[in-house]
Enzyme design. Structure first.
Site, mmCIF file in Angstrom:
data_model
loop_
_atom_site.group_PDB
_atom_site.id
_atom_site.type_symbol
_atom_site.label_atom_id
_atom_site.label_comp_id
_atom_site.label_asym_id
_atom_site.label_seq_id
_atom_site.Cartn_x
_atom_site.Cartn_y
_atom_site.Cartn_z
ATOM 1 N N ASP A 61 -18.558 58.896 51.153
ATOM 2 C CA ASP A 61 -17.179 57.979 50.337
ATOM 3 C C ASP A 61 -15.942 58.716 50.676
ATOM 4 O O ASP A 61 -15.188 57.822 50.174
ATOM 5 C CB ASP A 61 -17.943 57.646 49.275
ATOM 6 N N SER A 62 -16.195 60.020 50.647
ATOM 7 C CA SER A 62 -14.622 60.518 51.236
ATOM 8 C C SER A 62 -13.647 59.840 52.340
ATOM 9 O O SER A 62 -12.354 59.428 51.997
ATOM 10 C CB SER A 62 -15.141 62.378 51.904
ATOM 11 N N ASP A 100 -23.301 56.790 52.451
ATOM 12 C CA ASP A 100 -23.108 57.466 51.365
ATOM 13 C C ASP A 100 -22.584 56.482 50.396
ATOM 14 O O ASP A 100 -22.221 55.421 50.902
ATOM 15 C CB ASP A 100 -21.896 58.093 51.643
ATOM 16 N N LYS A 130 -27.092 58.511 50.847
ATOM 17 C CA LYS A 130 -26.953 59.884 50.173
ATOM 18 C C LYS A 130 -26.206 59.534 49.030
ATOM 19 O O LYS A 130 -26.106 58.210 48.976
ATOM 20 C CB LYS A 130 -25.855 60.606 51.159
ATOM 21 N N GLU A 132 -25.169 60.831 44.928
ATOM 22 C CA GLU A 132 -24.636 61.524 44.071
ATOM 23 C C GLU A 132 -24.982 62.003 42.872
ATOM 24 O O GLU A 132 -25.201 60.090 42.795
ATOM 25 C CB GLU A 132 -22.784 61.338 44.021
ATOM 26 N N GLU A 199 -22.359 70.923 45.878
ATOM 27 C CA GLU A 199 -21.379 70.502 46.437
ATOM 28 C C GLU A 199 -20.085 71.582 45.236
ATOM 29 O O GLU A 199 -20.420 71.235 44.062
ATOM 30 C CB GLU A 199 -20.116 69.306 45.987
#
Ligand code: KIV
Length: 304
Positions: A61-62, A100, A130, A132, A199
């Protein structure tokens, strides 16, 4: 674990002979082989990531920052991600593909998470998702895994919480915070995550997590002792200048090459050197003469 052998890609001895699987990644940790992961968001770069022999391709999602121009990843939607992930899966055939989960698509509970995660597999050809988050995501991770969706966890600096963190700041710097992160990572492994991104945390903390887990840790700003490393493609290639974290190593400066190429195009169009004969089409002289003759005749009266 497939050997990296000669491939259809000009014989580069980097691409595995078959698609990597999630059990392959876990086996790589067991065998002490480093795992590489890179982001991509479209078919063109997915092909290049594939060709380079990268093990895991993350449609991160960057994208919100490097593709969509937002100041952070929070505004990214599920539809944004599905479109990019589907493009990626049409270009990459060897790496494990991970989609993501954007902010707001899993925090509302395991059932919403399941519905959204399933879209990554059904509509976009991803192998895994993924998520977070720390202990608060354990139930969600367990639900997804129990329902057949492989999950990569992500702890430490989780950018979707950028406002709570007060910026993109390194996490787990105190003994207490580091202990909490280690416990979270263990809980996520117990919930069934097949891998975990660490991270922006101190290297010794990442080393301690890596040593305690049997699933691979993939570091970004987490030092050399993780089982693998990930970076954002646009940072690696010099395609994104707005924000450069300390951990982002630039391996090429494609951005300035792009500007040079575009300046040359601009100059050649303006001075008439492009397009030249090599980039133009011809027609037979006889056809051109016939056309000119036809155009020279008086115009036919218009039908009323
Ligand atoms: O969104 C992303 O690209 C990521 C990586 C930086 C791990 O989450």
């Amino acid at each position: 674990m497939p050997e990296k052998t000669e491939s259809a890609y000009g014989g580069a001895p980097t691409v595995p002979a078959r698609k990597l699987t999630i059990p392959d990644l876990v086996a790589m940790k067991r065998d002490g082989k480093k795992i590489t992961m890179m982001t991509a968001y479209d078919v063109a770069f997915a092909r290049l990531v594939d060709k380079a022999g990268i093990d895991v391709l993350l449609v991160g999602d960057s994208a919100g920052m490097v593709m969509l121009g937002y100041p952070n990843t929070v505004p990214v939607t599920m539809d944004n991600m599905i479109q990019m992930a589907a493009s990626v899966s049409r270009g990459a055939t060897h790496p494990v593909l991970v989609g993501d989960m954007p902010f707001g698509t899993y925090q509302t509970g395991p059932q919403d998470a399941l519905r959204n995660a399933a879209r990554f597999l059904k509509e976009a050809g991803m192998d895994a998702v993924k998520i977070e988050g720390a202990r608060e995501t354990v139930d969600t991770v367990r639900t997804l895994v129990e329902n057949g969706i492989a999950v990569m966890a992500h702890v430490g600096l989780t950018p979707q919480r950028v406002a709570q963190f007060g910026g993109f700041k390194t996490q787990a710097r105190s003994a207490r915070a580091a202990r909490r992160l280690i416990d979270d990572a263990v809980a996520l492994e117990d919930a069934g995550a097949f891998s975990i991104v660490l991270e922006s945390i101190p290297s010794p903390v990442a080393a301690l997590v890596t040593e305690r887990l049997s699933i691979p840790t993939i570091g970004i700003g987490a030092g050399p002792d993780c089982d693998g490393q990930v970076l954002v493609l646009h940072d690696v290639l010099g395609l994104f200048g707005d924000f450069k974290p300390k951990f982002a190593k630039r391996y090429a400066d494609i951005g300035s090459q792009v500007v040079d190429a575009l300046r040359e195009f601009d100059r050649e169009v303006r001075d008439g050197t492009f397009p030249d004969a090599e980039h133009s089409f011809t027609m037979k002289d006889s056809e051109l003469d016939a056309l000119r003759g036809d155009l020279a005749k008086p115009a036919r009266p218009k039908a009323v």
